[in-house]
Design an enzyme around this catalytic site. Sequence first.
Site, PDB file in Angstrom:
ATOM      1  N   TYR A  93     -11.000  -2.504  -4.391  1.00 38.14           N
ATOM      2  CA  TYR A  93     -10.449  -3.856  -4.416  1.00 38.14           C
ATOM      3  C   TYR A  93     -11.277  -4.747  -5.344  1.00 38.14           C
ATOM      4  O   TYR A  93     -10.728  -5.490  -6.156  1.00 38.14           O
ATOM      5  CB  TYR A  93     -10.423  -4.453  -3.004  1.00 38.14           C
ATOM      6  CG  TYR A  93      -9.443  -3.790  -2.071  1.00 38.14           C
ATOM      7  CD1 TYR A  93      -8.114  -4.215  -2.007  1.00 38.14           C
ATOM      8  CD2 TYR A  93      -9.839  -2.762  -1.221  1.00 38.14           C
ATOM      9  CE1 TYR A  93      -7.207  -3.622  -1.141  1.00 38.14           C
ATOM     10  CE2 TYR A  93      -8.937  -2.161  -0.350  1.00 38.14           C
ATOM     11  CZ  TYR A  93      -7.623  -2.590  -0.314  1.00 38.14           C
ATOM     12  OH  TYR A  93      -6.735  -1.987   0.543  1.00 38.14           O
TER      13      TYR A  93
ATOM     14  N   ASN B 159       2.960  -6.707  -2.395  1.00 34.74           N
ATOM     15  CA  ASN B 159       3.586  -5.910  -3.449  1.00 34.74           C
ATOM     16  C   ASN B 159       5.055  -5.649  -3.116  1.00 34.74           C
ATOM     17  O   ASN B 159       5.363  -4.958  -2.147  1.00 34.74           O
ATOM     18  CB  ASN B 159       2.830  -4.584  -3.596  1.00 34.74           C
ATOM     19  CG  ASN B 159       3.372  -3.694  -4.700  1.00 34.74           C
ATOM     20  OD1 ASN B 159       4.331  -4.029  -5.383  1.00 34.74           O
ATOM     21  ND2 ASN B 159       2.738  -2.544  -4.869  1.00 34.74           N
TER      22      ASN B 159
ATOM     23  N   CYS C 177       0.068   0.427  -5.082  1.00 38.28           N
ATOM     24  CA  CYS C 177      -0.979  -0.246  -4.319  1.00 38.28           C
ATOM     25  C   CYS C 177      -1.718   0.717  -3.383  1.00 38.28           C
ATOM     26  O   CYS C 177      -2.832   0.418  -2.953  1.00 38.28           O
ATOM     27  CB  CYS C 177      -0.416  -1.430  -3.551  1.00 38.28           C
ATOM     28  SG  CYS C 177       0.971  -1.056  -2.480  1.00 38.28           S
ATOM     29  N   HIS C 178      -1.145   1.889  -3.115  1.00 35.86           N
ATOM     30  CA  HIS C 178      -1.842   2.883  -2.290  1.00 35.86           C
ATOM     31  C   HIS C 178      -3.080   3.427  -2.996  1.00 35.86           C
ATOM     32  O   HIS C 178      -3.937   4.028  -2.356  1.00 35.86           O
ATOM     33  CB  HIS C 178      -0.893   4.033  -1.907  1.00 35.86           C
ATOM     34  CG  HIS C 178      -0.332   4.777  -3.078  1.00 35.86           C
ATOM     35  ND1 HIS C 178       0.752   4.308  -3.793  1.00 35.86           N
ATOM     36  CD2 HIS C 178      -0.711   5.933  -3.667  1.00 35.86           C
ATOM     37  CE1 HIS C 178       1.020   5.159  -4.769  1.00 35.86           C
ATOM     38  NE2 HIS C 178       0.143   6.153  -4.718  1.00 35.86           N
TER      39      HIS C 178
ATOM     40  N   GLU D  69      -1.129  12.901  -4.448  1.00 33.12           N
ATOM     41  CA  GLU D  69      -1.679  12.736  -5.781  1.00 33.12           C
ATOM     42  C   GLU D  69      -2.987  13.497  -5.986  1.00 33.12           C
ATOM     43  O   GLU D  69      -3.575  13.431  -7.061  1.00 33.12           O
ATOM     44  CB  GLU D  69      -1.875  11.247  -6.070  1.00 33.12           C
ATOM     45  CG  GLU D  69      -0.557  10.484  -6.135  1.00 33.12           C
ATOM     46  CD  GLU D  69      -0.705   9.064  -6.615  1.00 33.12           C
ATOM     47  OE1 GLU D  69      -1.794   8.675  -7.096  1.00 33.12           O
ATOM     48  OE2 GLU D  69       0.283   8.319  -6.515  1.00 33.12           O
TER      49      GLU D  69
END
Length: 156
Positions: free
Chosen positions: A90, A113, A121-122, A148
């Site tokens: 962040y 978002n 945003c993850h 991912e």
Amino acid sequence: MGGGFFAPAAGGGAADSTPPLVPGGGAHARRPAPGEEVLLAEAIRQLSAYFDGSLRRFELPLDWRLSSGFNRQVLQELDRSVPYGAVVGYGELAARAGQPGAAQAVGNAMGSNPLPVVVPCHRVVENDGGIGGFGGGVETKRRLLELEGVLPQPLF
């Protein structure tokens, strides 16, 4: 796209020339305007490809007017600079957006978002290594990061 995802609705097939309703609006559901159904179909195709592991970057026209000010600036920086399989803290994202020390404001931007997953945003995590929050729930965030390859898949 709004704050959710679109899925194909019943109707609108080859034998039925009526386009399907856009879900998510309840009584406010509407038929897409001419041309919009093509955008919806492409968004659905890309989301499906992302979830089956064959798409790493969304190529969709995004309406950035869905956010404003610092939130828009942070979301655009996230979309631009944090690729598939990477994470950013962040605080680091705040610095990249030109506001060092605004980590909490970045968290607020992630929570607002309107295009989650597409604007990833993850991929924003706590600077100390924690996973952080997610509007869809921490378990969903964990699963997206596993998809991912950022987090290991659970053995059981």
